[in-house]
Design a protein around this motif. Structure first.
Motif, PDB file in Angstrom:
ATOM      1  N   VAL B  36       1.007  -1.263   0.001  1.00  0.00           N
ATOM      2  CA  VAL B  36      -0.102   0.125  -0.109  1.00  0.00           C
ATOM      3  C   VAL B  36       0.893   1.089   0.021  1.00  0.00           C
ATOM      4  O   VAL B  36       0.646   2.179  -0.863  1.00  0.00           O
ATOM      5  CB  VAL B  36      -0.862   0.049   1.196  1.00  0.00           C
ATOM      6  CG1 VAL B  36      -1.636   1.213   1.263  1.00  0.00           C
ATOM      7  CG2 VAL B  36      -1.832  -1.048   1.053  1.00  0.00           C
ATOM      8  N   GLU B  37       1.993   1.187   0.952  1.00  0.00           N
ATOM      9  CA  GLU B  37       2.826   2.420   0.820  1.00  0.00           C
ATOM     10  C   GLU B  37       3.689   2.456  -0.379  1.00  0.00           C
ATOM     11  O   GLU B  37       3.590   3.742  -0.919  1.00  0.00           O
ATOM     12  CB  GLU B  37       3.993   2.096   1.822  1.00  0.00           C
ATOM     13  CG  GLU B  37       3.386   2.370   3.322  1.00  0.00           C
ATOM     14  CD  GLU B  37       4.404   2.106   4.380  1.00  0.00           C
ATOM     15  OE1 GLU B  37       4.194   1.489   5.383  1.00  0.00           O
ATOM     16  OE2 GLU B  37       5.658   2.467   4.029  1.00  0.00           O
ATOM     17  N   LEU B  38       3.969   1.600  -1.164  1.00  0.00           N
ATOM     18  CA  LEU B  38       4.795   1.626  -2.584  1.00  0.00           C
ATOM     19  C   LEU B  38       3.560   2.399  -3.359  1.00  0.00           C
ATOM     20  O   LEU B  38       3.977   2.915  -4.264  1.00  0.00           O
ATOM     21  CB  LEU B  38       5.326   0.273  -2.783  1.00  0.00           C
ATOM     22  CG  LEU B  38       6.293  -0.225  -1.985  1.00  0.00           C
ATOM     23  CD1 LEU B  38       6.661  -1.540  -2.528  1.00  0.00           C
ATOM     24  CD2 LEU B  38       7.665   0.681  -2.185  1.00  0.00           C
ATOM     25  N   PHE B  61      -5.334  -2.742   0.122  1.00  0.00           N
ATOM     26  CA  PHE B  61      -4.920  -2.321  -1.239  1.00  0.00           C
ATOM     27  C   PHE B  61      -6.105  -2.268  -1.874  1.00  0.00           C
ATOM     28  O   PHE B  61      -6.242  -0.914  -2.825  1.00  0.00           O
ATOM     29  CB  PHE B  61      -3.776  -3.411  -1.571  1.00  0.00           C
ATOM     30  CG  PHE B  61      -3.310  -2.937  -2.873  1.00  0.00           C
ATOM     31  CD1 PHE B  61      -1.783  -2.389  -2.934  1.00  0.00           C
ATOM     32  CD2 PHE B  61      -3.849  -2.852  -4.154  1.00  0.00           C
ATOM     33  CE1 PHE B  61      -1.175  -1.819  -4.172  1.00  0.00           C
ATOM     34  CE2 PHE B  61      -3.390  -2.414  -5.245  1.00  0.00           C
ATOM     35  CZ  PHE B  61      -2.054  -2.122  -5.162  1.00  0.00           C
ATOM     36  N   MET B  62      -6.945  -3.136  -2.069  1.00  0.00           N
ATOM     37  CA  MET B  62      -8.114  -3.170  -3.050  1.00  0.00           C
ATOM     38  C   MET B  62      -9.012  -1.951  -2.589  1.00  0.00           C
ATOM     39  O   MET B  62      -9.435  -1.351  -3.611  1.00  0.00           O
ATOM     40  CB  MET B  62      -8.790  -4.464  -2.926  1.00  0.00           C
ATOM     41  CG  MET B  62      -9.842  -4.697  -4.105  1.00  0.00           C
ATOM     42  SD  MET B  62     -10.854  -6.066  -3.732  1.00  0.00           S
ATOM     43  CE  MET B  62     -11.918  -6.144  -2.356  1.00  0.00           C
ATOM     44  N   LEU B  92       4.151  -1.664 -12.737  1.00  0.00           N
ATOM     45  CA  LEU B  92       4.876  -2.663 -11.782  1.00  0.00           C
ATOM     46  C   LEU B  92       4.232  -3.477 -11.144  1.00  0.00           C
ATOM     47  O   LEU B  92       3.802  -3.265  -9.741  1.00  0.00           O
ATOM     48  CB  LEU B  92       5.792  -1.511 -10.902  1.00  0.00           C
ATOM     49  CG  LEU B  92       7.230  -2.265 -10.652  1.00  0.00           C
ATOM     50  CD1 LEU B  92       8.249  -0.993  -9.956  1.00  0.00           C
ATOM     51  CD2 LEU B  92       7.200  -3.322  -9.888  1.00  0.00           C
ATOM     52  N   PRO B  93       3.845  -4.562 -11.575  1.00  0.00           N
ATOM     53  CA  PRO B  93       2.893  -5.454 -10.963  1.00  0.00           C
ATOM     54  C   PRO B  93       3.521  -6.259  -9.858  1.00  0.00           C
ATOM     55  O   PRO B  93       4.812  -6.893 -10.041  1.00  0.00           O
ATOM     56  CB  PRO B  93       2.411  -6.274 -12.125  1.00  0.00           C
ATOM     57  CG  PRO B  93       3.537  -6.524 -13.034  1.00  0.00           C
ATOM     58  CD  PRO B  93       4.201  -5.120 -12.831  1.00  0.00           C
ATOM     59  N   MET B 169      10.343  -6.459  -0.027  1.00  0.00           N
ATOM     60  CA  MET B 169       9.476  -5.596  -0.882  1.00  0.00           C
ATOM     61  C   MET B 169      10.018  -4.352  -1.111  1.00  0.00           C
ATOM     62  O   MET B 169       9.911  -3.939  -2.559  1.00  0.00           O
ATOM     63  CB  MET B 169       7.895  -5.289  -0.127  1.00  0.00           C
ATOM     64  CG  MET B 169       7.265  -6.605   0.410  1.00  0.00           C
ATOM     65  SD  MET B 169       6.444  -7.374  -1.068  1.00  0.00           S
ATOM     66  CE  MET B 169       5.252  -6.063  -1.369  1.00  0.00           C
ATOM     67  N   ARG B 170      10.659  -3.670  -0.413  1.00  0.00           N
ATOM     68  CA  ARG B 170      11.188  -2.250  -1.072  1.00  0.00           C
ATOM     69  C   ARG B 170      12.380  -2.656  -2.015  1.00  0.00           C
ATOM     70  O   ARG B 170      12.195  -1.795  -3.129  1.00  0.00           O
ATOM     71  CB  ARG B 170      11.636  -1.448  -0.111  1.00  0.00           C
ATOM     72  CG  ARG B 170      10.622  -0.956   1.202  1.00  0.00           C
ATOM     73  CD  ARG B 170      10.960   0.024   2.052  1.00  0.00           C
ATOM     74  NE  ARG B 170       9.934   0.364   2.936  1.00  0.00           N
ATOM     75  CZ  ARG B 170       8.751   1.216   2.658  1.00  0.00           C
ATOM     76  NH1 ARG B 170       8.872   1.738   1.237  1.00  0.00           N
ATOM     77  NH2 ARG B 170       7.868   1.305   3.418  1.00  0.00           N
ATOM     78  N   PHE B 171      13.030  -3.559  -1.889  1.00  0.00           N
ATOM     79  CA  PHE B 171      14.178  -4.023  -2.666  1.00  0.00           C
ATOM     80  C   PHE B 171      13.499  -4.420  -4.272  1.00  0.00           C
ATOM     81  O   PHE B 171      13.890  -3.711  -5.208  1.00  0.00           O
ATOM     82  CB  PHE B 171      14.993  -5.070  -2.059  1.00  0.00           C
ATOM     83  CG  PHE B 171      15.657  -5.636  -3.106  1.00  0.00           C
ATOM     84  CD1 PHE B 171      17.173  -5.201  -3.508  1.00  0.00           C
ATOM     85  CD2 PHE B 171      15.398  -6.767  -3.848  1.00  0.00           C
ATOM     86  CE1 PHE B 171      17.807  -5.668  -4.469  1.00  0.00           C
ATOM     87  CE2 PHE B 171      16.219  -7.449  -4.631  1.00  0.00           C
ATOM     88  CZ  PHE B 171      17.590  -6.722  -5.282  1.00  0.00           C
ATOM     89  N   ALA B 172      12.425  -5.339  -4.074  1.00  0.00           N
ATOM     90  CA  ALA B 172      11.803  -5.637  -5.172  1.00  0.00           C
ATOM     91  C   ALA B 172      11.258  -4.506  -6.015  1.00  0.00           C
ATOM     92  O   ALA B 172      11.520  -4.432  -7.170  1.00  0.00           O
ATOM     93  CB  ALA B 172      10.761  -6.560  -4.885  1.00  0.00           C
ATOM     94  N   HIS B 173      10.674  -3.752  -5.461  1.00  0.00           N
ATOM     95  CA  HIS B 173      10.024  -2.376  -5.950  1.00  0.00           C
ATOM     96  C   HIS B 173      11.307  -1.571  -6.456  1.00  0.00           C
ATOM     97  O   HIS B 173      11.086  -0.986  -7.765  1.00  0.00           O
ATOM     98  CB  HIS B 173       9.493  -1.500  -4.904  1.00  0.00           C
ATOM     99  CG  HIS B 173       8.892   0.109  -5.483  1.00  0.00           C
ATOM    100  ND1 HIS B 173       9.649   0.988  -5.317  1.00  0.00           N
ATOM    101  CD2 HIS B 173       8.100   0.147  -6.354  1.00  0.00           C
ATOM    102  CE1 HIS B 173       8.823   1.773  -5.803  1.00  0.00           C
ATOM    103  NE2 HIS B 173       8.087   1.459  -6.474  1.00  0.00           N
ATOM    104  N   ALA B 174      12.523  -1.348  -5.950  1.00  0.00           N
ATOM    105  CA  ALA B 174      13.455  -0.495  -6.405  1.00  0.00           C
ATOM    106  C   ALA B 174      14.217  -1.283  -7.519  1.00  0.00           C
ATOM    107  O   ALA B 174      15.124  -0.474  -8.235  1.00  0.00           O
ATOM    108  CB  ALA B 174      14.386  -0.045  -5.196  1.00  0.00           C
TER     109      ALA B 174
END
Ligand SMILES: Cc1ncc(C[n+]2csc(CCOP(=O)(O)OP(=O)(O)O)c2C)c(N)n1
Ligand SMILES: Cc1ncc(C[n+]2csc(CCOP(=O)(O)OP(=O)(O)O)c2C)c(N)n1
Ligand SMILES: [Mg+2]
Ligand SMILES: [Mg+2]
Lengths: 303, 338, 338, 303
Positions: B36-38, B61-62, B92-93, B169-174
């Motif tokens: 949700v934050e990302l 999230f939904m 970015l799924p 999660m943050r790593f995956a996003h970045a």
């Protein structure tokens, strides 16, 4: 995801650069006869590539060539100079075994030098037997295993909706390929998300690898299958470039619904000895056969 | 190996544990909160699920980003394909579903659409391992690490607690590229500090020791720390490494353990073959000189019987006690014989 | 370890090769001929294919036993499910399709319907490894061994030549339980005698030697024998083992190699991680004392570039020369320095 | 495989042993009211099992109970004394999450002691959360992952044809489950092989795990989907035991075609607080709720 961006016919075109720089598609593609000739050049090139590699999928290349000529000859909004232009239309060749035809269309549109086509399946070539987007500009998806294209296309179409963009996603599937259940999963999600920016084209050549589709797993009533899965459907002559151009340009058939175009085709189309012959699924032409094909197609390879 | 600042200085001397075990949490909460934050700061972030809104804890999230939430229904192949298309289309799924179905049912899509294509898609394999307990082997993913780690280009991460789940999660996003995150629903004690940063290919040193090295990930990390405490009481100093980064993998950490300790015990919530223990074995057998003995804790070559996740972990010796026993067997007890 | 009668007596002394390489053949022919024979004597035998009549070379079967031939079309999940139902209904199905699609696309069916259920279904993964060459990574099955060998209850066999393909088919027919046979289309020299009998969990000793052990399976076995010849010319005596039985696996053969030779080289047509080399590494690291060094030959963690099967095998060093080089690196050359 | 063994209504019954020894189904199952009561006993037992295990799938157990009562209460030719009698009818619970209801029906038919039901999901129990045929007699397939049952059922039905035997194969699927593409692969092969010995029953309760099917992925027009995939289709009230018995006994609907019976049901049927409530997909009843259910169902658990 229920956002609904209407698909209008007013779509963005690539900023600045001419879409057709270096393209063999030279602006006369409105003329169905010229498109037909370009389709035959795709055919002739694909056959020459298969002959070169001693490997390939001639029958399906030939049945799909008119669709590819019409798409790359004007329908698709693309910029070969900026292959990753975010707002480009997406085209996914789900029947990835017909890579030779796709590579030819991409080269003709100017994504890369036509000379590269001569390296089809050579050691370390960028032109793998099935398309690889990490090797070639213009390829959208790494296909080859059947039944992967439509799910990916659904994702593309949802992305456009999420981003409020008006580009369209086209996907070409085989007819035998539709025996893969993943397609029907994708179809159901396409209707649920009202993907009227998604156009599925079925290369309905009635043959699969080993036999006719109806002898293997009956696909009829195919149009009705798609209708019950929520698509707007039309059946057309998949070798009539005028009809193809009209229907593909005009899609969606219905606002709020994904479109399915069943393109009735002949496997091996245009080459007498290959037409409708199961063995030409992956038949490889000899030099002699190539000459015969060139005569019948009245075309030379583009390389 | 990531050496947290607090213990860097004392790395070489066996020491009391620096990481103590905090209250238990379900990593899925950290996962969904982080997502949700990302999504709040990056409009490309979206979620794809397979009728698994509640089991992925993505109701929040939904509710907040309905237009970036895609439920494809019960259709895992399509789910991964749709993720691939979303990435192609500039999104970015995060593709989230029970790990058993996500990996097994969509294996070819994971191989081709993600690994081979190098799509920027993040797979979140929820309720992994034996977390579904009594629902049985059909719902367990005891092979998912062995399966995914042999897919070229795919990054594979098994977070140990809530903080590391957030970090992963943050790593995956970045970070661009396809990834598989394995996220349990078995509540685990907090271990790493809030704000912990995930570093790919780095083991996280949780405790120094020179007798035996304990390598674990996921649900087993806290158990390895508990084991280290118990071993310390027996006079055995255990080095504890959190091997959350399965791919890339911290080869130097294994070689250092081979040089610096007298035995290595790996522990994971999955089969003994082909997983964390398998990776360590491959490194030891091919790269280490005079490697100390290795014990791989995990499931033998069987499907689990009926039982809760806790029961099954116990059943297969995936406990602090199991780790202690294996360690003692390897390096012997230093306690004077009674 | 199966010691062929011819060399049992001389097992302990390095010797000239007992197995010489015969003419090349496509294992698919032995596969399909054997299937026709089995069907002739057992009315339960039937075949299931996915529009792959010619690539599985089953035209003959189809012509002879049309009523026991099922073509489900292009649908691998269904193919494995149908096989499971056929077994439930008292038939003995051989489910045949390209290994890449059969394993990846139907992974969950293989896990659940076969492994977990213990269905008497024989999976024949055709044209495995990189046999499809230029058709590319989508058509390669470089992970199939790593994937299938971690499925409990599944027997996994990688025959080395036509005779062993026939033997494996006969074994599969005679033995209850789910199996995966990996059958190449790369022509390989004949090695084993006609009438060879497959024994599960037994390495086949092809040549004795005490300097280095070469363990290979499938396409790599003949290359290992060639390598042994070349090594002998250099004064290095190689033990050559055909590890066709991936699961069950001959652990004692590995431990004997660890005791009796100074290095082990494994070679397989697949990824280095998780396959034959991975199994050997797991055994060495956990069970051997002072194990000699291991070299695993296979694909590094990448998808193959474009090229024929032969080109790719060469590209990745999966050749007699590659095996020789690795062996020399491990145990040194005995030839006097020039 | 094109052999065509006609499915007749004259089927073999298990030799020697009475089919209903030890069975709670005692021969009066022709009476729809008695079947209804037996269905409610399945419901009550399944809820008690879920309460015992603190885990389970109440909603789907309740929607499927009438179908199970009718099948095990007479339609299926089975012999609990010879669970592997080769000529038995096959029943596959594709929606394996409703194992509690299946276990109850099997126990009632005499495949094992009803007391065993009290061990549902206990440590080392034979009654796993999803059925395991290696642990319990009467279970035909290890289901749980959705979309596995129909492909297996197709294999069973082909086996019967190959062997020239007249037993039938029944498979019960969820409706959300039909979003799995494997079902449509299987459906296509069923029509190709003219499997009129295959009967698919869809538990059309209009709910899946998280929401109503039509809010998730629209399944309508569901009957037409099956028709276009080559099935003979009928839609019936899935809680009317008389209709169920008639249609299930009489199947196939059409010679030469597989049958699909869309059983319109209510998820949570028979228990007011659970009916049509998404949360009761895997809701677990409290003691209080169990008492309420018993009252409404006018039934006691069979254990
Ligand atoms: C998942 C999968 N299974 C099998 C194949 C092998 N295969 C390649 S082409 C083909 C036939 C495809 O037929 P169709 O979709 O009708 O294509 P076309 O006739 O246009 O060539 C098959 C079975 C594959 N590529 N992918
Ligand atoms: C392949 C797979 N994906 C997801 C699930 C998780 N799951 C269990 S039950 C269920 C909903 C099933 O809905 P439906 O088929 O309609 O069954 P019913 O309503 O009868 O319970 C889901 C998604 C699963 N069991 N298998
Ligand atoms: Mg076709
Ligand atoms: Mg339902």
């Amino acid at each position: 995801m229920q956002s609904e961006v209407p698909v209008t016919t007013q779509r963005q075109s690539p900023g600045g650069v001419s879409a057709n720089a270096n393209s063999l598609f030279d602006g006369r593609e409105g003329d169905p006869a010229i498109l037909k000739h370009l389709a035959n050049r795709i055919r002739m090139t694909a056959m020459s590539m298969t002959n070169h590699a001693h490997l390939g999928h001639t029958g399906g290349d030939l049945s799909a060539s008119d669709v590819l000529a019409v798409l790359y000859g004007g329908v698709l909004q693309l910029d070969p100079q900026q292959p990753n232009w975010p707002q480009r239309d997406r085209f996914l060749l789900s029947k990835g075994h017909c890579a030779a035809a796709l590579y030819t269309a991409l080269a003709m549109r100017g994504f890369f030098e036509t000379a590269l086509l001569r390296t089809f399946m050579d050691p370390l070539s960028k032109l793998n037997g099935h398309p690889d987007r990490n090797k070639l500009p213009g390829v959208e998806a790494n296909t080859g295993p059947l039944g992967h294209g439509l799910p990916i296309a659904v994702g593309c179409a949802i992305a456009a909706k999420m981003r409020g963009e008006t580009w369209r996603t086209f996907v070409l599937t085989g007819d035998g390929e539709l025996q893969e259940g993943s397609n029907w999963e994708a179809a159901m999600s396409a209707q649920q998300y009202k993907l009227d920016n998604l156009i599925v084209i079925v290369d309905r050549n009635r043959l699969q690898q080993g036999d006719f589709t109806e002898n293997t797993i009956r696909m009829e009533p195919l149009a009705d299958k798609w209708r019950t899965f929520g698509f707007a459907v039309t059946e057309i002559d998949g070798h009539n470039t005028a009809t193809l151009r009209e229907v593909l340009s005009g899609a969606p058939l219905e606002v709020g619904k994904p479109t399915c175009i069943i393109a009735n085709t002949i496997k091996g189309k245009g080459v007498s000895f290959a037409e409708n012959q199961p063995a030409w699924h992956h038949g490889v032409p000899t030099e002699e056969q190539l000459r015969k094909a060139a005569e019948e197609l009245e075309a030379e390879p583009v390389w | 190996m990531v050496t947290p600042p607090e213990i860097a200085a004392e790395e070489s001397q066996p020491s009391a544990p620096t990481y103590t075990l905090g209250p238990k949490a379900d990593c899925r909460d950290a996962f969904s909160q982080t997502l949700v934050e990302l999504a709040g700061s990056d409009p490309r972030v979206c979620a794809v699920v397979n009728d698994s809104v509640s089991s992925t804890k993505l109701k929040g999230f939904m509710g907040k980003y309905p237009e970036r939430f895609v439920n494809v229904g019960i259709a895992e192949q399509n789910m991964v394909g749709v993720g691939t298309g979303l990435a192609n289309g500039g999104m970015l799924p995060f593709v989230c579903g029970a790990s058993c179905f996500l990996t097994a049912r969509a294996m070819e899509q994971v191989k081709v659409d993600l690994g081979y294509t190098r799509s920027n898609v993040k797979l979140c394999g929820m309720s992994s391992g034996m977390a579904y307990g009594q629902l049985g082997p059909t719902h367990h993913s005891i092979e998912d690490i062995a399966w995914t780690r042999v897919i070229p280009n795919l990054t594979v991460i098994v977070p140990a607690d809530a903080a590391e789940t957030e970090a992963a999660m943050r790593f995956a996003h970045a970070t661009d590229g396809p990834m598989f995150l394995r996220i349990s629903r078995v509540p685990v004690p907090s271990i790493l500090p809030k704000g912990h940063v995930f570093e790919p290919g780095k083991a996280v040193l949780l405790r120094e020791g020179h007798d035996v090295t304990l390598m674990a990930n996921g649900v087993l990390v806290s158990r390895a720390l508990e084991a280290a405490n118990a071993l310390a009481a027996m006079g055995i100093e255990a080095r504890v490494l959190n091997m959350s980064s399965i791919k890339p993998f911290d080869e130097p950490a294994v070689l250092a353990a081979a040089r610096g300790t007298r035995g290595i015990v790996t522990a994971e919530e999955g089969l003994r073959a082909g997983g964390l223990g398998g990776i360590v074995a491959e490194i030891l057998a091919t790269k280490a000189r005079n490697a100390p003995p290795l014990r791989i804790l995990g499931l033998p070559d069987v499907f689990a019987p009926t039982g809760t996740a806790e029961f099954l972990l116990e059943h297969f010796g995936l406990t602090a006690k199991g780790i202690v026993d294996a360690s003692v067997e390897l390096v012997g007890s230093k306690l004077p014989a009674r």
